[in-house]
Design an enzyme around this catalytic site. Structure first.
Site: not given
Ligand SMILES: Cc1cc2nc3c(=O)[nH]c(=O)nc-3n(C[C@H](O)[C@H](O)[C@H](O)COP(=O)(O)O)c2cc1C
Ligand SMILES: Cc1cc2nc3c(=O)[nH]c(=O)nc-3n(C[C@H](O)[C@H](O)[C@H](O)COP(=O)(O)OP(=O)(O)OC[C@H]3O[C@@H](n4cnc5c(N)ncnc54)[C@H](O)[C@@H]3O)c2cc1C
Ligand SMILES: Cc1cc2nc3c(=O)[nH]c(=O)nc-3n(C[C@H](O)[C@H](O)[C@H](O)COP(=O)(O)OP(=O)(O)OC[C@H]3O[C@@H](n4cnc5c(N)ncnc54)[C@H](O)[C@@H]3O)c2cc1C
Ligand SMILES: Cc1cc2nc3c(=O)[nH]c(=O)nc-3n(C[C@H](O)[C@H](O)[C@H](O)COP(=O)(O)O)c2cc1C
Ligand code: FES
Ligand code: FES
Lengths: 285, 316, 316, 285
Positions: B21, B69, B130, B167, B194, B219, B269
């Site tokens: 997401s 972010n 949130c 989540k 998250n 990341g 990411t």
């Molecule tokens: C730019 C950005 C925006 C994100 N927006 C959301 C979001 O709107 N809702 C949500 O549940 N998680 C959001 N996340 C979290 C990601 O869904 C994920 O849970 C988290 O980044 C860990 O995974 P990753 O390391 O593969 O990014 C966001 C992450 C990033 C980097």
């Protein structure tokens, strides 16, 4: 004009003043390039700690002829990513995504144009000038920088368009001062209907003000910090006035980097204006 | 050729790789790089009842093997989403997990109702990271009671045919407590994890880099924390399906999550560095499963726990 | 030339760069690469009442921009430490912060007593990221009451001339709650942060990499979390000195912590890649302070909070 | 014999079978090298995500003469760090710390010795053999590997010592079988009083068993995963019986990598034997 992801081989890296001009074999990117677009380059190599691509405005692309399928961009050394990049050599491979972003819009009818470049910002204006001239428009350049070694594209500009005015803040080349000091005269001289500009945000804003004062339009290519470059992350937004008159945060990587200067709310860049669509919903968070 | 089909509750996926997401918008942009219908599913940016501007820029900072972010859930709101984004995904044959977010329990409920009966929705992921407006902005996911309330309410309001996943945030003292509270409230599964709350300071401006001051760390840097969370939750709730995520960049990264107990994974990411990452991760995972002689994804889920259980047995 | 002198409670340090507990043993080995007396202080490996074997190997796993460790506090015990290690440090002119650890409050107290009146001890860092045997192995640092009890008891038992710092774990829902509990119990300051709980799975063995299954994540990967913890705690307890750490590898990294509110910093994992890292970080920090026109370290502490406070004011 | 940290320039990289032999200009490391020690090499370059050094046994060091101040080590491709390393070329710079660790102990009096190398494990035995021979000891080599391409140092061994027996598990070179199949005969033939060995843990253990059976001592150089390599982190420990008869986890980076095989509790490597000093204190944690 859909972007591609490809591994490109560096054909040449030339040092020009403080900049490095890259020529990279990247037929996919070259194929659909339009001036104003950029390429996103992976930096650091395998096992790097730098996850994000670096964006560079395309200086040119040669789909056909000799150098077929090459692209050019210009790199200024800034932080670790660009420091890594400028150490690459001919033969090295780069991970590229492009062409990306909304290009400069050409005027409907052929009208005189002034192109204003700050530092490496002149790069994307060179292919634009060629396009405008081919379209029959008169083009004049203003090329500025803080100091002579940070000027870029003066010769290239001279080659495509006749008139080139150079300014440097410290007077080490051309007129001492800023591009906006000489812009009004250029507008009057050329009876320009449109200004195209690329450079630091402060310069783009000032150019926008001059354009407004002379009631001509200004299309400016902005630089916002970008995580993805392809429109999925929402990091690169600017407050921009929409056709409906209301303002929104819009993505500079897909809806930009080229914007109508009059639409960008320069004062509010880096803040959250309360009249922005959806600002009212931010209470909780 | 390992059987890649996997399930998240009643949702059957052709393969276990999804987007994350907020890292894939609503699929259109990534479709330029690979066919989004080839993924297990597309997880949409968290959607809210009303349009949201998101936070002031700068919204991101690169950190070692990670990024921060502070987007602030910018989005058009559920109505535009249902009118524009969801139909596009359906037309292009993508399975869709809709992520919903809110500041009150009733916002979440309103969103679940809007999605009720929509054939394009395969699953709901409830982003409870949130601030809860009703309790001085404490994040729902940091309080078992608040988490349970939201999840219970969404489960009751949502289409019974559609699984509801909670989540969770890793920024808690004991993630198994929150996991249990969500499970007891009726969650059909959990999405883990998250982002971690982090921040960076600009040593030239001598001020926080992010407009939002703090932001979410994501990341590869956080992968060890994410794998640990999946491991801990699978250990206490072995039958609750888990959608694992956090720093997945390769097929072997994804396999770590599956061996730890995830039934599927989200790639977030990594997409920013490689827009075709989800498709690549899927191909690499497929190979990795074959190389290890797994007949199916199902056979690999949670396998890493065996070694430890056996050791424990021996110790007795 | 910025004035580098800084203070941690009543402990005056010639400069703000220290080693991190468990990343410098007791100084002898690093002394081969730089003079340990040139640092602000050497923070020793957490010492316990009795000799400890530590955990089974493998004890480490490299992760993106970080590493996991499950050493398990291997050490000779306080008596050998007082007889061998502490005298060596004193002879070589190093200031010493002794890190103590235990499984019961009374173990911590016993250690504090053993250190009482020892002129070689400049400060005590209480590592409360240890399982509390009295409460089913829950980590002290994850419970405000348990944290407060240990810190209060150590403060009462320890030499009044020696500051007592509580070293907190980031693996909590709200680190400011633990920080407050320690402050109220009499902590003279806080060390932030210890490692994050993480794990890695060996995709060939299909089992956890670490003998201890889970381990502590450290290194640049966790820096954004560490800076955030320092920031949050300094915001609510602006007068409580903080020893900041977590992924510091350069002078600018160290400056981030100081701008966020730390009075001094510890360099840990970076030592493994660069055995002279603490000395290098000190030199780089010195330069960075000069380049920014700071007359002293003190002038830089917490400066990044100003920008935000001002913005808040304007918003009103 | 205190280690130094220095940037060394690669003088040459030679591919030998499946291995890469590095010659690096590193006068500081070369100055105080003794056989059995290792060097810790930084990998990945600037901005890498790999924080930890990689350890390599020193194959040789030339403090004086031509190649003065160079060191040699041999690299087998394994994971990302060694993959990065084997892509380096002459002229590139490496970040080195060394020499590290406790070297092989020379016998008090000159006695015959058998040196047993498995794979790249033969590398540190070559300079050891030279030292032993200069000291007047008779030296015979057993050089083994799983297959011919994984053999290392056969020729070098022949050059320094006369007798070299080669074994491969698959029989692609020398005797088909393991080094320990031919070791007993070698011990009897040479009347060896001491065995020196370097190679995979399983081989070292087996060598130790043979040595015990023939009541000769075996000094073995082990390989344990190391975070710091200098003795500060306690990741690299092995359960070893001390002079006082009780066992402890000891650091293989400073107390090793060379150990008396009879002192290493091979069965308990990777576990926590309850009779270890301080094991009783582990309850809580
Ligand atoms: C730019 C950005 C925006 C994100 N927006 C959301 C979001 O709107 N809702 C949500 O549940 N998680 C959001 N996340 C979290 C990601 O869904 C994920 O849970 C988290 O980044 C860990 O995974 P990753 O390391 O593969 O990014 C966001 C992450 C990033 C980097
Ligand atoms: C559309 C666009 C076109 C650009 N064209 C050019 C060009 O033609 N030539 C050129 O030299 N530079 C150009 N830039 C700026 C260039 O992308 C940055 O200088 C570069 O990303 C800095 O990376 P770094 O690692 O060296 O610096 P760092 O500051 O270490 O970068 C850290 C992070 O911040 C981001 N970042 C830092 N500065 C900028 C910036 N000015 N703009 C956007 N992101 C930034 C980086 O992408 C990276 O994610 C352009 C930027 C954009 C957005
Ligand atoms: C004292 C000593 C001497 C050595 N001598 C040699 C030699 O002469 N030639 C040679 O090719 N290799 C040698 N090794 C092994 C070499 O250090 C590893 O192959 C290398 O560290 C693997 O790194 P990687 O990134 O390629 O693999 P990865 O598996 O990705 O490494 C990940 C982490 O695990 C550690 N690691 C992985 N395998 C080993 C291992 N076998 N031993 C120790 N740490 C490991 C790495 O240091 C790194 O921290 C030696 C190891 C030690 C401890
Ligand atoms: C191998 C290793 C051993 C550690 N041992 C201890 C310890 O004994 N006591 C303690 O309080 N912290 C210990 N730590 C945590 C560090 O002191 C530090 O808080 C943490 O690693 C974050 O800093 P860094 O990223 O600079 O390493 C250890 C860390 C590592 C990597
Ligand atoms: S950079 Fe990701 S949306 Fe623009
Ligand atoms: S590797 Fe750190 S103590 Fe041996």
């Amino acid at each position: 004009m859909t972007p591609v992801q490809e591994i490109g081989e560096i054909f040449a890296v030339q040092k020009i003043g403080e900049y490095y001009q890259f020529t990279v074999v990247a037929p996919g990117v070259a194929a659909s390039f339009t001036p104003g677009q950029f390429v996103a380059v992976g930096v650091g190599g395998e096992n790097t700690s730098m996850l994000l691509r670096r964006a560079f405005a395309l200086y040119g692309a040669t789909p056909t002829g000799d150098f077929a399928g090459t692209i050019q961009f210009v790199v200024a050394e800034h932080g670790p990513g660009t420091q890594w990049l400028v150490q690459r050599q001919a033969g090295d491979r780069l991970d590229l995504v492009g062409p990306l972003g909304t290009p400069f819009q050409l005027p409907k009818r052929t009208v005189p144009a002034v192109l204003v470049g700050g530092g490496y910002g002149t790069a994307p204006l060179i292919p634009l000038a060629q396009q405008l001239i081919e379209g029959g428009s008169d083009v004049e350049f203003i090329v500025g920088a803080s100091t002579a070694s940070r000027l870029f594209g003066e010769l290239a500009a001279k080659r495509v368009a006749g008139g080139v005015t150079v300014t440097t803040d410290d007077g080490t080349a051309g007129t001492k001062g800023r591009v906006t000091d000489v812009l009004p005269a250029a507008i009057q001289r050329t009876k320009a209907h449109v200004i195209y500009a690329c450079g630091p945000m402060a310069m783009l804003r000032a150019v926008g003000d001059v354009a407004l004062a002379h009631s001509v339009t200004a299309q400016v290519a902005v630089e916002e910090s970008m995580a993805c470059g392809v429109g999925v992350c929402m990091t690169c937004v600017l407050p921009v006035v929409g056709d409906d008159g209301s303002s929104r945060f819009v993505r500079s990587c897909v809806d930009g980097p080229v914007f109508d200067a009059a639409r960008v709310r320069w004062d509010d860049v880096g803040s959250l204006p309360s009249d922005l669509v959806g600002a009212d919903a931010m209470g909780g968070h | 050729m390992a059987e890649l089909t996997t399930t998240l509750g009643s949702f059957v996926l052709p393969n276990p790789v999804l987007t994350a997401s907020g890292c894939a918008a609503s699929g259109q942009e990534l479709h330029q790089f690979f066919d989004v219908a080839t993924l297990g599913a597309v997880v949409t940016k968290s959607i809210m009842t009303r349009p949201r501007s998101g936070r002031a820029t700068p919204r991101m900072a690169e950190t070692p093997s990670g990024m921060l972010n502070s987007i602030g859930l910018q989005g058009p709101g559920i109505d535009v989403f249902l009118e524009k984004d969801l139909p596009w995904l359906a037309e292009h044959g993508a399975r869709v997990v809709v992520s919903i977010a809110g500041g009150h329990t009733d916002e979440y409920v309103a969103l679940a109702r809007k999605l009720y009966g929509n054939p394009a929705v395969s699953m709901i992921e409830v982003n409870i990271s949130c601030p809860n407006v009703e309790s001085r902005g404490q994040v729902f996911a940091c309080d078992p009671a608040a988490s349970g309330r939201v999840i219970g309410a969404v489960r009751r309001a949502a289409d019974p045919k559609v699984p509801v996943f909670a989540k969770l945030s890793p920024d808690v003292t004991d993630i198994t407590v929150i996991a249990r509270a969500c499970a007891e409230a009726g969650a059909d599964g959990l999405s883990l994890i998250n982002t971690l709350l982090g921040m960076a300071i600009d040593t030239d401006m001598m001020a926080p880099v992010l407009g939002g001051v703090t932001g979410g760390l994501s990341g590869p840097a956080i992968r060890p924390v994410a794998v640990r969370c999946v491991w801990q939750v699978h250990q206490v709730l072995p039958h609750l399906p888990i959608l694992g995520m956090g720093g997945i960049r390769s097929g072997l990264d994804a396999l770590q999550f599956i061996l730890a107990g995830a039934s599927a994974v989200s790639v977030g990411t990594a997409v920013f560095g490689d827009p075709s990452a989800p498709a690549r991760v899927l191909a690499e995972l497929d190979q990795a499963l074959d190389a290890r002689g797994f007949a199916s994804v199902a056979d690999a889920i949670g396998v890493a726990h065996r070694s430890v259980t056996e050791q424990a047995k021996e110790a007795e």
